[in-house]
Design a protein around this motif. Sequence first.
Motif, PDB file in Angstrom:
ATOM      1  N   GLY A   1       0.704  -1.201  -0.033  1.00  0.00           N
ATOM      2  CA  GLY A   1      -0.149   0.075   0.021  1.00  0.00           C
ATOM      3  C   GLY A   1       1.008   1.331  -0.069  1.00  0.00           C
ATOM      4  O   GLY A   1       1.838   1.382   0.867  1.00  0.00           O
ATOM      5  N   HIS A   2       0.398   2.272  -0.892  1.00  0.00           N
ATOM      6  CA  HIS A   2       0.881   3.575  -1.080  1.00  0.00           C
ATOM      7  C   HIS A   2       0.092   4.784  -0.942  1.00  0.00           C
ATOM      8  O   HIS A   2       0.427   5.762  -0.354  1.00  0.00           O
ATOM      9  CB  HIS A   2       1.819   3.543  -2.232  1.00  0.00           C
ATOM     10  CG  HIS A   2       2.583   4.825  -2.565  1.00  0.00           C
ATOM     11  ND1 HIS A   2       3.712   5.127  -1.721  1.00  0.00           N
ATOM     12  CD2 HIS A   2       2.407   5.782  -3.401  1.00  0.00           C
ATOM     13  CE1 HIS A   2       4.297   6.336  -2.168  1.00  0.00           C
ATOM     14  NE2 HIS A   2       3.703   6.690  -3.093  1.00  0.00           N
ATOM     15  N   SER A   3      -1.236   4.476  -1.229  1.00  0.00           N
ATOM     16  CA  SER A   3      -2.278   5.383  -0.984  1.00  0.00           C
ATOM     17  C   SER A   3      -3.204   5.261   0.024  1.00  0.00           C
ATOM     18  O   SER A   3      -4.210   5.781   0.135  1.00  0.00           O
ATOM     19  CB  SER A   3      -3.133   5.321  -2.243  1.00  0.00           C
ATOM     20  OG  SER A   3      -2.198   5.894  -3.535  1.00  0.00           O
ATOM     21  N   TYR A   4      -2.749   4.466   1.225  1.00  0.00           N
ATOM     22  CA  TYR A   4      -3.362   4.299   2.189  1.00  0.00           C
ATOM     23  C   TYR A   4      -3.875   5.490   3.137  1.00  0.00           C
ATOM     24  O   TYR A   4      -4.923   5.548   3.647  1.00  0.00           O
ATOM     25  CB  TYR A   4      -2.673   3.407   3.250  1.00  0.00           C
ATOM     26  CG  TYR A   4      -1.224   4.126   3.823  1.00  0.00           C
ATOM     27  CD1 TYR A   4      -1.207   5.061   4.557  1.00  0.00           C
ATOM     28  CD2 TYR A   4      -0.011   3.683   3.106  1.00  0.00           C
ATOM     29  CE1 TYR A   4       0.141   5.794   4.977  1.00  0.00           C
ATOM     30  CE2 TYR A   4       1.022   4.290   3.335  1.00  0.00           C
ATOM     31  CZ  TYR A   4       1.295   4.969   4.465  1.00  0.00           C
ATOM     32  OH  TYR A   4       2.169   5.584   4.718  1.00  0.00           O
ATOM     33  N   PHE A   5      -3.459   6.679   2.836  1.00  0.00           N
ATOM     34  CA  PHE A   5      -3.724   7.912   3.606  1.00  0.00           C
ATOM     35  C   PHE A   5      -5.209   8.296   3.237  1.00  0.00           C
ATOM     36  O   PHE A   5      -5.704   8.821   3.947  1.00  0.00           O
ATOM     37  CB  PHE A   5      -2.542   9.360   3.256  1.00  0.00           C
ATOM     38  CG  PHE A   5      -2.912   9.587   1.956  1.00  0.00           C
ATOM     39  CD1 PHE A   5      -3.779  10.854   1.651  1.00  0.00           C
ATOM     40  CD2 PHE A   5      -2.511   9.218   0.592  1.00  0.00           C
ATOM     41  CE1 PHE A   5      -3.799  11.440   0.657  1.00  0.00           C
ATOM     42  CE2 PHE A   5      -2.845   9.625  -0.508  1.00  0.00           C
ATOM     43  CZ  PHE A   5      -3.614  10.832  -0.490  1.00  0.00           C
ATOM     44  N   ARG A   6      -5.638   8.125   1.957  1.00  0.00           N
ATOM     45  CA  ARG A   6      -7.155   8.067   1.565  1.00  0.00           C
ATOM     46  C   ARG A   6      -7.849   7.116   1.738  1.00  0.00           C
ATOM     47  O   ARG A   6      -9.269   7.336   1.534  1.00  0.00           O
ATOM     48  CB  ARG A   6      -6.904   8.858   0.036  1.00  0.00           C
ATOM     49  CG  ARG A   6      -6.792   7.657  -1.108  1.00  0.00           C
ATOM     50  CD  ARG A   6      -6.893   8.112  -2.155  1.00  0.00           C
ATOM     51  NE  ARG A   6      -8.292   8.909  -2.667  1.00  0.00           N
ATOM     52  CZ  ARG A   6      -9.433   8.137  -2.784  1.00  0.00           C
ATOM     53  NH1 ARG A   6      -9.448   6.682  -2.802  1.00  0.00           N
ATOM     54  NH2 ARG A   6     -10.480   8.721  -2.975  1.00  0.00           N
ATOM     55  N   ASP A   7      -7.553   5.972   1.698  1.00  0.00           N
ATOM     56  CA  ASP A   7      -8.609   4.842   1.520  1.00  0.00           C
ATOM     57  C   ASP A   7      -8.528   3.893   2.934  1.00  0.00           C
ATOM     58  O   ASP A   7      -8.977   2.779   3.034  1.00  0.00           O
ATOM     59  CB  ASP A   7      -8.594   4.029   0.471  1.00  0.00           C
ATOM     60  CG  ASP A   7      -7.021   3.774   0.282  1.00  0.00           C
ATOM     61  OD1 ASP A   7      -6.431   3.595   1.026  1.00  0.00           O
ATOM     62  OD2 ASP A   7      -6.990   3.325  -1.055  1.00  0.00           O
ATOM     63  N   ASN A   8      -7.552   4.155   3.590  1.00  0.00           N
ATOM     64  CA  ASN A   8      -7.464   3.232   5.112  1.00  0.00           C
ATOM     65  C   ASN A   8      -8.247   3.922   6.194  1.00  0.00           C
ATOM     66  O   ASN A   8      -8.080   5.155   6.526  1.00  0.00           O
ATOM     67  CB  ASN A   8      -6.047   3.090   5.283  1.00  0.00           C
ATOM     68  CG  ASN A   8      -5.799   2.081   6.561  1.00  0.00           C
ATOM     69  OD1 ASN A   8      -6.397   2.279   7.733  1.00  0.00           O
ATOM     70  ND2 ASN A   8      -5.009   1.123   6.311  1.00  0.00           N
ATOM     71  N   PRO A   9      -9.192   3.193   6.612  1.00  0.00           N
ATOM     72  CA  PRO A   9     -10.112   3.747   7.570  1.00  0.00           C
ATOM     73  C   PRO A   9      -9.328   4.212   9.223  1.00  0.00           C
ATOM     74  O   PRO A   9      -9.991   5.209   9.526  1.00  0.00           O
ATOM     75  CB  PRO A   9     -11.197   2.722   8.064  1.00  0.00           C
ATOM     76  CG  PRO A   9     -11.160   2.080   6.696  1.00  0.00           C
ATOM     77  CD  PRO A   9      -9.944   1.668   6.328  1.00  0.00           C
ATOM     78  N   ALA A  10      -8.335   3.522   9.294  1.00  0.00           N
ATOM     79  CA  ALA A  10      -7.830   3.815  10.507  1.00  0.00           C
ATOM     80  C   ALA A  10      -6.816   5.120  10.380  1.00  0.00           C
ATOM     81  O   ALA A  10      -6.736   5.966  11.151  1.00  0.00           O
ATOM     82  CB  ALA A  10      -6.812   2.600  10.848  1.00  0.00           C
ATOM     83  N   VAL A  11      -6.221   5.056   9.306  1.00  0.00           N
ATOM     84  CA  VAL A  11      -5.104   6.360   8.739  1.00  0.00           C
ATOM     85  C   VAL A  11      -5.997   7.603   8.717  1.00  0.00           C
ATOM     86  O   VAL A  11      -5.812   8.860   9.348  1.00  0.00           O
ATOM     87  CB  VAL A  11      -4.329   6.225   7.561  1.00  0.00           C
ATOM     88  CG1 VAL A  11      -3.563   7.375   7.377  1.00  0.00           C
ATOM     89  CG2 VAL A  11      -3.365   4.962   7.703  1.00  0.00           C
ATOM     90  N   LEU A  12      -7.188   7.522   7.917  1.00  0.00           N
ATOM     91  CA  LEU A  12      -8.148   8.608   7.873  1.00  0.00           C
ATOM     92  C   LEU A  12      -8.648   8.911   9.160  1.00  0.00           C
ATOM     93  O   LEU A  12      -9.000  10.191   9.454  1.00  0.00           O
ATOM     94  CB  LEU A  12      -9.137   8.164   7.054  1.00  0.00           C
ATOM     95  CG  LEU A  12      -9.287   8.269   5.502  1.00  0.00           C
ATOM     96  CD1 LEU A  12     -10.456   7.619   4.779  1.00  0.00           C
ATOM     97  CD2 LEU A  12      -9.000   9.442   5.038  1.00  0.00           C
ATOM     98  N   SER A  13      -8.669   8.174   9.980  1.00  0.00           N
ATOM     99  CA  SER A  13      -9.318   8.409  11.603  1.00  0.00           C
ATOM    100  C   SER A  13      -8.230   9.210  12.077  1.00  0.00           C
ATOM    101  O   SER A  13      -8.717  10.503  12.674  1.00  0.00           O
ATOM    102  CB  SER A  13      -9.672   7.422  12.145  1.00  0.00           C
ATOM    103  OG  SER A  13     -10.665   6.368  11.763  1.00  0.00           O
ATOM    104  N   ASP A  14      -7.105   8.993  12.034  1.00  0.00           N
ATOM    105  CA  ASP A  14      -6.175   9.841  12.807  1.00  0.00           C
ATOM    106  C   ASP A  14      -5.641  11.148  12.013  1.00  0.00           C
ATOM    107  O   ASP A  14      -5.410  12.291  12.874  1.00  0.00           O
ATOM    108  CB  ASP A  14      -4.768   8.983  12.826  1.00  0.00           C
ATOM    109  CG  ASP A  14      -3.783   9.634  13.974  1.00  0.00           C
ATOM    110  OD1 ASP A  14      -4.209   9.896  15.167  1.00  0.00           O
ATOM    111  OD2 ASP A  14      -2.626  10.109  13.531  1.00  0.00           O
TER     112      ASP A  14
END
Length: 429
Positions: A369-382
Amino acid sequence: MQIKHALMASALVLAGCVPQSISLAPPPNLYAEGHNFPNEDVPLVLQTTAPRIFYLTDRLSEKEGAGAEIYGSGRSEGMAFGTAQVQFGASSWDDLVTRTYIDRGGRISRLNVSAVAESVQFNPVPLSTLRTDGALIFDPDEEDVYTQEGRAFQAAIRAEILRTGNKRVLLYAHGVGSGFDKSVTTLANLWHFAGRKSIPIVFSWPAGNGGVLGYFRDREAGDFSVFHAKEMLRLLADIPELEDIDIVAHSRGTDVMTKALREQVIFYRGAGKPPKLAMKTGTLILAAADLDTGVVRQRLQAERFSEAFEQINIYINPRDGALRLSSILTNEQRLGAATTESLPPAELARLRKSELVHVIRVENVRGGGHSYFRDNPAVLSDIVLALRTRAFPGGTLRPLELGEDGFWQLHPNYPLERLPDLRVEGSDR
């Protein structure tokens, strides 16, 4: 053979930097229990499924029909400013709020750029110069026109402050391989989930060059865009009504923005002004940063770069496939794939304490994963918690866990087991 392998790798790196669909991302874990989205606090004028996203770009315009603006991967020596209307795939505002809480099977709502309107076209730079009494100055007539163009940009932002009451900017800079529409819709995702309490501006630089050499062409395009990014930051900071500028940068966009920001830090410090106050910079978020870790130490840390921010949050994934390939191409470790070898615990502890830099390792990212900042619910939460609460990691409002190796740990279910209640927002720094 080595050159061939490097070119193939560059193509894969480029592909890894591109979000693969234009859609509303899965809801952050933060909203999974049906509350925390600040619906009632969203300004009435922004409670719409078709909001405007502001843009500033140095992409070359490719006109298509009357009144339409389409920007490609070509370079423009003059910046363009305007608005892009984004249509969320929901029947009403209430329906969109419901979709913000409930994931109806993955990609729950399409995002489309339905209209683009350019309002300011800046003169090309560099402006012409004249030598007067031994001094090299810009042509006064050209400089006056450029100044008026800058004031028109500022007037549009001031009008949006008056219209919405939002006095904070959320600025986004994309990575390589990203087209104009995807840069706009990615920011629309982040801005919506963060509660629409800011003015969204995307800095869309001329990325998206195709072919196996596309990655290298995009890297050069990023260097080309540094001056324009710096001008944008200067013009924003000079708006009296504007209070703060939060910045989210992804992949190679981190290089564009940190170079521009570094030059601003040096300029204001040389002018005897505290960089943080002069630049109005708030939180800086670097996601999957395609930055040479050694260069970061020599150019950013050596310049006391972090002095200009409330805090800096760096999201990393040591298994990031795109950044591993970038490391092969450059023969240097990338910041967004940092390990204990490139960032040992003692250095991380010093960064947290003295420079307010927080390095956050995203756990169990699927694939490379490289674009996790926009589609990972945990990263988006933080990211949402950082932008909404201004809190540092480790407290009630951002319950990240600090690992023994010095990295903050972001688990896939974050922060469900310790879900904060944001109905009354505050800060527990």
